[in-house]
Design an enzyme around this catalytic site. Structure first.
Site, PDB file in Angstrom:
ATOM      1  N   ASP A  95       3.416   0.012  -1.680  1.00  0.00           N
ATOM      2  CA  ASP A  95       3.208  -0.796  -2.885  1.00  0.00           C
ATOM      3  C   ASP A  95       2.319  -0.082  -3.903  1.00  0.00           C
ATOM      4  O   ASP A  95       2.215  -0.518  -5.047  1.00  0.00           O
ATOM      5  CB  ASP A  95       2.599  -2.159  -2.495  1.00  0.00           C
ATOM      6  CG  ASP A  95       2.739  -3.201  -3.593  1.00  0.00           C
ATOM      7  OD1 ASP A  95       3.491  -2.943  -4.561  1.00  0.00           O
ATOM      8  OD2 ASP A  95       2.109  -4.264  -3.474  1.00  0.00           O
ATOM      9  N   ASP A 147       6.803  -4.635 -14.407  1.00  0.00           N
ATOM     10  CA  ASP A 147       6.162  -3.394 -13.975  1.00  0.00           C
ATOM     11  C   ASP A 147       6.680  -2.166 -14.732  1.00  0.00           C
ATOM     12  O   ASP A 147       6.248  -1.050 -14.469  1.00  0.00           O
ATOM     13  CB  ASP A 147       6.358  -3.219 -12.458  1.00  0.00           C
ATOM     14  CG  ASP A 147       5.159  -2.576 -11.783  1.00  0.00           C
ATOM     15  OD1 ASP A 147       4.071  -2.567 -12.384  1.00  0.00           O
ATOM     16  OD2 ASP A 147       5.315  -2.086 -10.646  1.00  0.00           O
ATOM     17  N   LYS A 194       5.460  -7.266  -1.006  1.00  0.00           N
ATOM     18  CA  LYS A 194       4.511  -8.184  -1.615  1.00  0.00           C
ATOM     19  C   LYS A 194       4.760  -9.609  -1.134  1.00  0.00           C
ATOM     20  O   LYS A 194       5.882  -9.943  -0.778  1.00  0.00           O
ATOM     21  CB  LYS A 194       4.690  -8.167  -3.154  1.00  0.00           C
ATOM     22  CG  LYS A 194       4.199  -6.930  -3.846  1.00  0.00           C
ATOM     23  CD  LYS A 194       4.411  -7.028  -5.348  1.00  0.00           C
ATOM     24  CE  LYS A 194       3.898  -5.783  -6.052  1.00  0.00           C
ATOM     25  NZ  LYS A 194       2.429  -5.614  -5.982  1.00  0.00           N
ATOM     26  N   ARG A 201       1.450   5.219  -9.039  1.00  0.00           N
ATOM     27  CA  ARG A 201       0.821   6.546  -9.052  1.00  0.00           C
ATOM     28  C   ARG A 201       1.765   7.605  -8.511  1.00  0.00           C
ATOM     29  O   ARG A 201       1.702   8.766  -8.894  1.00  0.00           O
ATOM     30  CB  ARG A 201      -0.504   6.473  -8.273  1.00  0.00           C
ATOM     31  CG  ARG A 201      -0.352   6.058  -6.841  1.00  0.00           C
ATOM     32  CD  ARG A 201      -1.656   5.580  -6.208  1.00  0.00           C
ATOM     33  NE  ARG A 201      -1.980   4.200  -6.558  1.00  0.00           N
ATOM     34  CZ  ARG A 201      -3.034   3.535  -6.093  1.00  0.00           C
ATOM     35  NH1 ARG A 201      -3.900   4.122  -5.284  1.00  0.00           N
ATOM     36  NH2 ARG A 201      -3.252   2.299  -6.455  1.00  0.00           N
TER      37      ARG A 201
HETATM   38  N1  BES Z   1       2.531  -3.101 -10.073  1.00  0.00           N
HETATM   39  C1  BES Z   1       1.470  -3.310  -9.162  1.00  0.00           C
HETATM   40  C2  BES Z   1       0.176  -3.710  -9.845  1.00  0.00           C
HETATM   41  C3  BES Z   1       0.086  -5.134 -10.299  1.00  0.00           C
HETATM   42  C4  BES Z   1      -0.111  -6.150  -9.405  1.00  0.00           C
HETATM   43  C5  BES Z   1       0.127  -5.427 -11.638  1.00  0.00           C
HETATM   44  C6  BES Z   1      -0.245  -7.455  -9.845  1.00  0.00           C
HETATM   45  C7  BES Z   1      -0.021  -6.714 -12.087  1.00  0.00           C
HETATM   46  C8  BES Z   1      -0.195  -7.745 -11.186  1.00  0.00           C
HETATM   47  C9  BES Z   1       1.211  -2.026  -8.383  1.00  0.00           C
HETATM   48  O1  BES Z   1       2.314  -1.254  -8.099  1.00  0.00           O
HETATM   49  C10 BES Z   1       0.627  -2.432  -7.070  1.00  0.00           C
HETATM   50  O2  BES Z   1       1.328  -3.050  -6.318  1.00  0.00           O
HETATM   51  N2  BES Z   1      -0.626  -2.096  -6.841  1.00  0.00           N
HETATM   52  C11 BES Z   1      -1.298  -2.466  -5.665  1.00  0.00           C
HETATM   53  C12 BES Z   1      -2.070  -1.266  -5.171  1.00  0.00           C
HETATM   54  C13 BES Z   1      -2.626  -1.420  -3.776  1.00  0.00           C
HETATM   55  C14 BES Z   1      -1.496  -1.410  -2.776  1.00  0.00           C
HETATM   56  C15 BES Z   1      -3.574  -0.278  -3.525  1.00  0.00           C
HETATM   57  C16 BES Z   1      -2.233  -3.618  -5.999  1.00  0.00           C
HETATM   58  O3  BES Z   1      -2.798  -3.640  -7.097  1.00  0.00           O
HETATM   59  O4  BES Z   1      -2.355  -4.512  -5.176  1.00  0.00           O
HETATM   60 ZN    ZN Z   2       3.880  -1.458  -9.414  1.00  0.00          ZN
HETATM   61 MN    MN Z   3       3.285  -1.888  -6.332  1.00  0.00          MN
END
Ligand code: BES
Ligand code: ZN
Ligand code: MN
Length: 502
Positions: free
Chosen positions: A350, A291, A280, A354
């Site tokens: 990331d 998280d 990230k 899931r």
């Molecule tokens: N934990 C994150 C989701 C998240 C991001 C929650 C920002 C709150 C604030 C999750 O694991 C994630 O990184 N999701 C990605 C998915 C993408 C790679 C398809 C996202 O939401 O960017």
């Molecule tokens: Zn996450």
């Molecule tokens: Mn993630």
């Protein structure tokens, strides 16, 4: 802080403060008018002088009101009477709690609980006033070296109810409010705890500590070896980039009819999400300590349910690990086999929530055949874009379950909003070489495609998914959501099946 319910006259309260409401245009509520009459017009005089006109959120402290036993009278603006609703009630409670805490009062009696709120009873009023007060009272000082002075003097808060015959309903509301409040506070603290402390092992220890004083809760945890043997290739792929060992935390609370299938709660427990090799950006990466808030809400819900002694069967499962880059970390392009046998091409490390949840869902289905299964996860940034920070995103393959959760959200003020779960979204997760990919080609409908991924592993269950990425924390503070929603759902369920707890 201690909370009480009673029923008595506002002018006779020997307390540091009595709290009463004033509607817009200086309209005194019943208890305020009683005080005004006793005090020879002291309240209406202050209003006439222009010190408060009753707009929502206004507060005014009066000292030495004649013939009133309390040291202070706190007037709270309620806004326009015909606009007075649940939100306005909660706002007034917030303003009142904050204002009374700013005085020197050690005890206070609130008459805001008398206020009629459309289609809500006194129990609801007391419950919500108690939740608001506990929310205001929460703080976490464990990680400060220089201990701040605890300047919270208020030690006793009493919620008054209009009639003695309201006392049982008020008491019940308080008991529910205190149990939910305790669950919310636990969830907040787990979420707020920094990720160097809040590791999967620590989280498992907290679950064990929760089970200790509650003989109704049984704890166990599966270790990496157990999970490798079970074939949880997807969860283990996420965990392999970290030195911290993963845990599958399992809680059982079986206080319902013998043989009745349990409700299952499955909470995402990523104790830090760096993104892994698909790392990230560093802006706000600290917030990825939150998280594990889905997992924390499972623990908080168990705490509330155990305190309320609900006659239900409930199991909680929290897959917990870190998502880290490293020499052994899972890579974009890796194909792994989930416990269900479905193979997954990990195109983005990331999208890890899931990947851990799918194995937890398969495991809970095989282990318990739950009557209904709800997962709770800070799953996608996309849900923040779709809904903003107010509702939790709800997805379900069972309309009656969706409705029960939506209703519980409305009742508790911890609201959810339903999103679609159509086959078309699932079809977007095609993989060139595996059964399914963990992301789609684009960002469109990102919260829904994530839910569709999970659904592929939950098809045989009555299942719902709560995406709490926008609601679990705000401005670097865990909110404790969706514990109020979940506990309300379970209280309602307990009331429906067999002899009610009420
Ligand atoms: N934990 C994150 C989701 C998240 C991001 C929650 C920002 C709150 C604030 C999750 O694991 C994630 O990184 N999701 C990605 C998915 C993408 C790679 C398809 C996202 O939401 O960017
Ligand atoms: Zn996450
Ligand atoms: Mn993630």
């Amino acid at each position: 802080m201690h909370y009480y319910v009673k029923s008595s006259n506002p002018e006779k309260q020997r307390a540091g403060c009595v709290i009463v409401g004033v509607f817009d245009r200086r309209k005194l509520t019943g208890p305020a008018a009683t005080l005004d009459k006793a005090g020879g017009g002291a309240l209406s005089g202050a209003l006439r002088r222009g010190d408060l006109d009753g707009k929502a959120g206004q507060v005014l402290v009066l000292h030495h009101v004649p013939k009133v036993y309390a040291d202070r009278v706190l007037l709270v603006g309620l806004g326009r009477e015909r606009d007075f609703d649940e939100t306005a009630y909660r706002k007034a409670c917030h303003a009142a709690t904050r204002a009374v805490r700013a005085t020197g009062a050690i005890d206070a009696v609130s008459y805001l609980t008398h206020l009629p709120v459309r289609s809500r009873d006194i129990g609801w009023n007391v419950l919500n006033a108690a939740l608001v007060a506990q929310d205001e009272d929460y703080r976490l000082d464990a990680f400060r070296g220089e201990k701040p002075r605890d300047d919270r003097r208020l030690a006793r808060l009493t919620f008054d109810v209009p009639r003695r015959s309201d006392l049982p309903v008020g008491e019940r509301g308080l008991a529910e409010g205190l149990a939910i409040g305790a669950g919310v506070a636990l969830t907040k603290t787990l979420g707020n705890t920094p990720p160097n402390i809040c590791t999967p092992t620590w989280l498992a220890d907290q679950a064990q500590a929760l089970a200790k004083p509650h003989s109704s809760i049984k704890f166990r945890a599966l270790e990496r070896d157990d999970m490798v043997k079970l074939g949880m290739g997807s969860f283990m792929a996420v965990a392999q980039g970290s030195r911290q060992p993963p845990k599958l935390i399992v809680l059982e609370y079986l206080q319902g009819p013998k043989g009745e299938k349990p409700v299952a709660l499955v909470g995402k427990g990523i104790t830090f999400d760096s993104g892994g090799i698909s790392i990230k950006p560093s802006d706000k990466m600290d917030e990825m300590k939150f998280d594990m808030c889905g997992g924390a809400s499972v623990l908080g819900t168990f705490k509330a349910v155990a305190e309320l002694k609900l006659p239900i069967n409930l199991v909680g499962v929290v897959p917990a690990c870190e998502n880290m880059p490293g020499g052994l970390a899972v890579k974009p392009g890796d194909i792994v086999k989930s416990m269900s046998g479905i193979t997954i091409e990990i195109l983005n490390t990331d999208a890890e929530g899931r990947l851990i949840l799918c194995d937890a869902l398969t495991w809970v289905e095989r282990e318990y055949q739950p009557s209904q299964c709800i997962d709770i996860a800070t799953l996608t940034g996309a849900i923040v874009i779709a809904l903003g920070g107010f509702p939790t995103g709800l997805f379900s393959n069972t309309p009656s379950l969706a409705k029960a959760l939506l209703d519980a959200g409305e009742d508790s003020g911890d609201r959810a909003w339903q999103m679609p779960l159509w086959e078309e979204y699932g079809a977007m997760l095609k993989s060139e070489h595996a059964d399914i990919a963990n992301i789609t080609g684009g960002r469109e409908g990102g919260a829904i495609t994530a839910a569709a991924f999970l659904h592929r592993f939950a098809r045989r269950m009555k299942w719902a998914h709560l995406d709490i990425a926008a609601t679990a924390w705000r401005a670097k503070r865990a909110t404790g959501r969706p514990v109020p929603l979940l506990v309300r759902f379970l209280i309602d369920l307990a009331g429906k099946s067999g002899d009610a707890a009420a």
